[in-house]
Every structure is written in structure tokens, then in C-alpha cells.
Scaffold this motif. Structure first.
Motif, PDB file in Angstrom:
ATOM      1  N   GLY A   1       3.373   0.025  -2.277  1.00  0.00           N
ATOM      2  CA  GLY A   1       4.704   0.121  -1.693  1.00  0.00           C
ATOM      3  C   GLY A   1       4.631   0.445  -0.202  1.00  0.00           C
ATOM      4  N   LEU A   2       3.708   1.316   0.159  1.00  0.00           N
ATOM      5  CA  LEU A   2       3.500   1.667   1.560  1.00  0.00           C
ATOM      6  C   LEU A   2       2.996   0.450   2.338  1.00  0.00           C
ATOM      7  N   GLN A   3       2.082  -0.276   1.735  1.00  0.00           N
ATOM      8  CA  GLN A   3       1.553  -1.491   2.367  1.00  0.00           C
ATOM      9  C   GLN A   3       2.678  -2.507   2.590  1.00  0.00           C
TER      10      GLN A   3
ATOM     11  N   GLN B   1      -7.297  -1.094   3.813  1.00  0.00           N
ATOM     12  CA  GLN B   1      -7.600   0.125   3.074  1.00  0.00           C
ATOM     13  C   GLN B   1      -9.051   0.526   3.288  1.00  0.00           C
TER      14      GLN B   1
ATOM     15  N   ASP C   1      -4.989   5.463   1.625  1.00  0.00           N
ATOM     16  CA  ASP C   1      -3.969   5.452   0.574  1.00  0.00           C
ATOM     17  C   ASP C   1      -3.919   4.073  -0.073  1.00  0.00           C
ATOM     18  N   ASP C   2      -3.836   4.036  -1.397  1.00  0.00           N
ATOM     19  CA  ASP C   2      -3.781   2.739  -2.089  1.00  0.00           C
ATOM     20  C   ASP C   2      -2.369   2.412  -2.599  1.00  0.00           C
ATOM     21  N   ASP C   3      -1.364   2.963  -1.951  1.00  0.00           N
ATOM     22  CA  ASP C   3       0.028   2.753  -2.328  1.00  0.00           C
ATOM     23  C   ASP C   3       0.500   1.369  -1.881  1.00  0.00           C
TER      24      ASP C   3
END
Length: 72
Positions: free
Chosen positions: A32-34, A47, A28-30
Motif C-alpha cells: 500500500g505504501l509502494q 525495497q 518496509d514491504d507494505d
């Protein structure tokens, strides 16, 4: 991981053992999640596809941080 995502795993790990560094890997390249994972205490958030050299450096850094730099 059926029924469990990386953030859930991070939260469970940190509630059990706050010393062990956690490296999350995702496709996932989010951003916000990172950010969320790092503010929750993840040592790193990588990633996929993961460069093997970067993974080794990240694991090495995590190990050194968890034992106070012993073995440097």
C-alpha cells in the motif's frame, strides 16, 4: 530521517520540483505504501536489500526520463 518519512520527502520534493525523478528506498514491504508513493509521482520504489544492478538500471532510467532521453 528524523521527523520525516519517505512519503513526506516525496511530497516536499514534488511540490518544489515536479521534474526531478524521485527513487524511494525502504526496508518496509507494505504494498500500500509502494502504491501510494508511485501514485504521488515517485519514479520508483525499491525495497532493501537493493540489488546494485537493479539500482543502476533504475537510476539510469530515471536520468533518461528526466532529460527526455538525451544521452541514450
Amino acid at each position: 530521517m528524523p521527523g520525516l518519512d519517505g512519503i513526506d520527502l516525496l511530497q516536499a520534493t514534488k511540490s518544489y520540483d515536479d521534474v526531478t525523478p524521485v527513487i524511494l528506498m525502504t526496508g518496509d514491504d507494505d504494498l500500500g505504501l509502494q502504491y501510494h508513493a508511485l501514485t504521488m509521482g515517485a519514479y520508483a520504489f525499491l525495497q532493501k536489500p537493493i540489488d546494485p544492478g537493479r539500482l543502476l538500471l533504475t537510476v539510469d532510467g530515471a536520468l533518461k526520463s528526466s532529460n527526455g532521453g538525451v544521452g541514450e
